[in-house]
Structure formats: structure tokens, C-alpha cells
Scaffold this motif. Sequence first.
Motif, PDB file in Angstrom:
ATOM      1  N   SER A   1       1.091  -2.025  -0.028  1.00 47.52           N
ATOM      2  CA  SER A   1      -0.092   0.219   0.306  1.00 47.52           C
ATOM      3  C   SER A   1       1.199   1.442  -0.036  1.00 47.52           C
ATOM      4  O   SER A   1       1.398   1.351  -0.115  1.00 47.52           O
ATOM      5  CB  SER A   1      -1.268  -0.003   1.545  1.00 47.52           C
ATOM      6  OG  SER A   1      -1.462   1.068   1.420  1.00 47.52           O
TER       7      SER A   1
ATOM      8  N   GLU B   1      -0.230  -0.043  -4.276  1.00 46.31           N
ATOM      9  CA  GLU B   1      -1.442   0.114  -4.596  1.00 46.31           C
ATOM     10  C   GLU B   1      -2.343   1.324  -3.889  1.00 46.31           C
ATOM     11  O   GLU B   1      -2.135   1.636  -2.469  1.00 46.31           O
ATOM     12  CB  GLU B   1      -2.401  -0.817  -3.723  1.00 46.31           C
ATOM     13  CG  GLU B   1      -2.192  -2.209  -4.229  1.00 46.31           C
ATOM     14  CD  GLU B   1      -2.927  -1.860  -5.701  1.00 46.31           C
ATOM     15  OE1 GLU B   1      -3.963  -1.759  -5.828  1.00 46.31           O
ATOM     16  OE2 GLU B   1      -2.759  -3.328  -6.813  1.00 46.31           O
ATOM     17  N   PRO B   2      -2.643   1.763  -4.459  1.00 47.38           N
ATOM     18  CA  PRO B   2      -2.857   3.250  -3.791  1.00 47.38           C
ATOM     19  C   PRO B   2      -4.374   3.227  -2.650  1.00 47.38           C
ATOM     20  O   PRO B   2      -4.984   2.371  -2.681  1.00 47.38           O
ATOM     21  CB  PRO B   2      -4.247   4.399  -4.815  1.00 47.38           C
ATOM     22  CG  PRO B   2      -4.359   2.739  -5.877  1.00 47.38           C
ATOM     23  CD  PRO B   2      -3.347   2.267  -5.436  1.00 47.38           C
ATOM     24  N   VAL B   3      -4.598   3.579  -2.079  1.00 46.59           N
ATOM     25  CA  VAL B   3      -5.960   3.721  -1.194  1.00 46.59           C
ATOM     26  C   VAL B   3      -7.217   4.593  -2.180  1.00 46.59           C
ATOM     27  O   VAL B   3      -7.242   5.623  -1.456  1.00 46.59           O
ATOM     28  CB  VAL B   3      -5.558   4.688   0.580  1.00 46.59           C
ATOM     29  CG1 VAL B   3      -6.846   4.473   1.345  1.00 46.59           C
ATOM     30  CG2 VAL B   3      -3.926   3.507   0.903  1.00 46.59           C
ATOM     31  N   SER B   4      -7.618   3.471  -2.653  1.00 41.42           N
ATOM     32  CA  SER B   4      -8.716   3.937  -2.714  1.00 41.42           C
ATOM     33  C   SER B   4      -9.896   3.920  -2.576  1.00 41.42           C
ATOM     34  O   SER B   4      -9.826   3.859  -0.848  1.00 41.42           O
ATOM     35  CB  SER B   4      -9.247   3.224  -4.178  1.00 41.42           C
ATOM     36  OG  SER B   4      -9.697   1.431  -3.406  1.00 41.42           O
ATOM     37  N   GLU B   5     -11.051   4.798  -2.978  1.00 45.07           N
ATOM     38  CA  GLU B   5     -12.459   4.235  -1.880  1.00 45.07           C
ATOM     39  C   GLU B   5     -13.095   3.285  -1.549  1.00 45.07           C
ATOM     40  O   GLU B   5     -13.258   2.954  -0.503  1.00 45.07           O
ATOM     41  CB  GLU B   5     -13.540   5.431  -2.040  1.00 45.07           C
ATOM     42  CG  GLU B   5     -15.309   5.759  -2.058  1.00 45.07           C
ATOM     43  CD  GLU B   5     -15.993   6.281  -2.696  1.00 45.07           C
ATOM     44  OE1 GLU B   5     -17.196   6.015  -1.775  1.00 45.07           O
ATOM     45  OE2 GLU B   5     -15.403   7.004  -3.514  1.00 45.07           O
ATOM     46  N   GLU B   6     -13.004   2.158  -2.449  1.00 49.43           N
ATOM     47  CA  GLU B   6     -12.944   0.653  -2.415  1.00 49.43           C
ATOM     48  C   GLU B   6     -12.409   0.457  -0.844  1.00 49.43           C
ATOM     49  O   GLU B   6     -12.637  -0.259  -0.637  1.00 49.43           O
ATOM     50  CB  GLU B   6     -13.020   0.044  -3.442  1.00 49.43           C
ATOM     51  CG  GLU B   6     -13.753  -1.561  -3.447  1.00 49.43           C
ATOM     52  CD  GLU B   6     -13.223  -2.609  -4.625  1.00 49.43           C
ATOM     53  OE1 GLU B   6     -14.304  -2.933  -4.225  1.00 49.43           O
ATOM     54  OE2 GLU B   6     -12.218  -1.866  -5.405  1.00 49.43           O
ATOM     55  N   ILE B   7     -10.935   0.612  -1.060  1.00 49.23           N
ATOM     56  CA  ILE B   7     -10.127  -0.384  -0.107  1.00 49.23           C
ATOM     57  C   ILE B   7     -10.434   0.513   1.241  1.00 49.23           C
ATOM     58  O   ILE B   7     -10.196  -0.038   2.207  1.00 49.23           O
ATOM     59  CB  ILE B   7      -8.502   0.245  -0.413  1.00 49.23           C
ATOM     60  CG1 ILE B   7      -8.303  -0.900  -1.454  1.00 49.23           C
ATOM     61  CG2 ILE B   7      -8.016   0.114   1.145  1.00 49.23           C
ATOM     62  CD1 ILE B   7      -7.173  -0.887  -2.183  1.00 49.23           C
ATOM     63  N   GLY B   8     -10.545   1.831   0.969  1.00 51.40           N
ATOM     64  CA  GLY B   8     -11.021   2.198   2.259  1.00 51.40           C
ATOM     65  C   GLY B   8     -11.979   2.208   3.191  1.00 51.40           C
ATOM     66  O   GLY B   8     -12.518   1.671   4.217  1.00 51.40           O
ATOM     67  N   ARG B   9     -13.070   2.342   1.938  1.00 47.78           N
ATOM     68  CA  ARG B   9     -14.534   1.811   3.010  1.00 47.78           C
ATOM     69  C   ARG B   9     -14.655   0.112   3.247  1.00 47.78           C
ATOM     70  O   ARG B   9     -15.230  -0.647   4.164  1.00 47.78           O
ATOM     71  CB  ARG B   9     -15.460   1.932   2.145  1.00 47.78           C
ATOM     72  CG  ARG B   9     -15.916   3.736   1.792  1.00 47.78           C
ATOM     73  CD  ARG B   9     -17.680   3.480   0.783  1.00 47.78           C
ATOM     74  NE  ARG B   9     -17.147   4.969   1.042  1.00 47.78           N
ATOM     75  CZ  ARG B   9     -18.825   5.133   1.401  1.00 47.78           C
ATOM     76  NH1 ARG B   9     -18.242   4.764   2.751  1.00 47.78           N
ATOM     77  NH2 ARG B   9     -18.266   6.838   1.503  1.00 47.78           N
TER      78      ARG B   9
ATOM     79  N   THR C   1      -6.926  -3.936   1.616  1.00 49.30           N
ATOM     80  CA  THR C   1      -5.440  -4.742   0.028  1.00 49.30           C
ATOM     81  C   THR C   1      -5.298  -5.771  -0.532  1.00 49.30           C
ATOM     82  O   THR C   1      -6.482  -6.075  -1.636  1.00 49.30           O
ATOM     83  CB  THR C   1      -4.509  -3.989   0.147  1.00 49.30           C
ATOM     84  OG1 THR C   1      -4.781  -2.186   0.744  1.00 49.30           O
ATOM     85  CG2 THR C   1      -4.105  -3.796  -0.754  1.00 49.30           C
TER      86      THR C   1
END
Length: 132
Positions: free
Chosen positions: A41, A68-76, A101
Motif C-alpha cells: 500500500s 496500491e493506492p488507497v482507493s475509496e473501495e479500499i478505504g470503505r 488491500t
Amino acid sequence: MARAGTLVLDSEGLSKVVADDRQVMTLLRGAEQEDMRVVVSVLNLIEAHHRKVNTARFNWVVSRLTVEPVSEEIGRSAMKLLTDAGLHGHKYAIDAVVGATALLMPKPAVVLTSDPEDLGLLCGDRVRIVKV
């Protein structure tokens, strides 16, 4: 061609790759031989980098990984892991992002971590956790 799973590094896993730690390098080479995707990450880059790190080595290692970026999907997903485990993001946010992740990557997912207990609380048996 589909990958054979994913190896996820937390900040300690990344730090040990940068330091050329024998145990972690053996695991990394094994993952590469199995054609596993090796990811970290972007938060772990921030967490693992400091002024005593050999920046050239750090950058070279990172260039060989999938960041890997911290996308909204990963954040949620991380928020849900925290809620389900009854943990607070103030203390466990980065671990939750590592877990989220791993859970969103091609299976099987293996996490190299210095916090196996925390990742176990967050992910249960949905990922394989290896202490480094």
C-alpha cells in the motif's frame, strides 16, 4: 496470464526487503517463482521511509513492487474491517488498509507483517498471515 495469488507487504515487510533480510527475501523470491503479484500500500511506503533509509535502495525496491493506492473501495473495506473487529481507526487504520488491500487482491493472499495479531483480528482466516 492470471497470477497465482498475491503477496502483500506491510511496512515492516517492506523495510525488511529494503534491508535485504534473508527470511523476507526468501519469501519474496518464492512468491515471484510462483508468479504471485507482490504489492504494498502507498501508506506503507510513507510509514517505512525515514531519513536513515537508503533512499536509492528504497526506490529501487519499490520500483519492483506494485504500489496500491488507497482507493475509496479500499478505504470503505478498511472501515468495515475495523467496525467488524470492534477496533478504532486511530490506532489500526494502516493495518486495516493492509488487510483491505489483501482481501481485494487475487487469491490466495498472503500478508507479511510484524502485526500478525492485529491483521488476524481484522481479516480472520480470509488471508494467510506470516510474521516477519
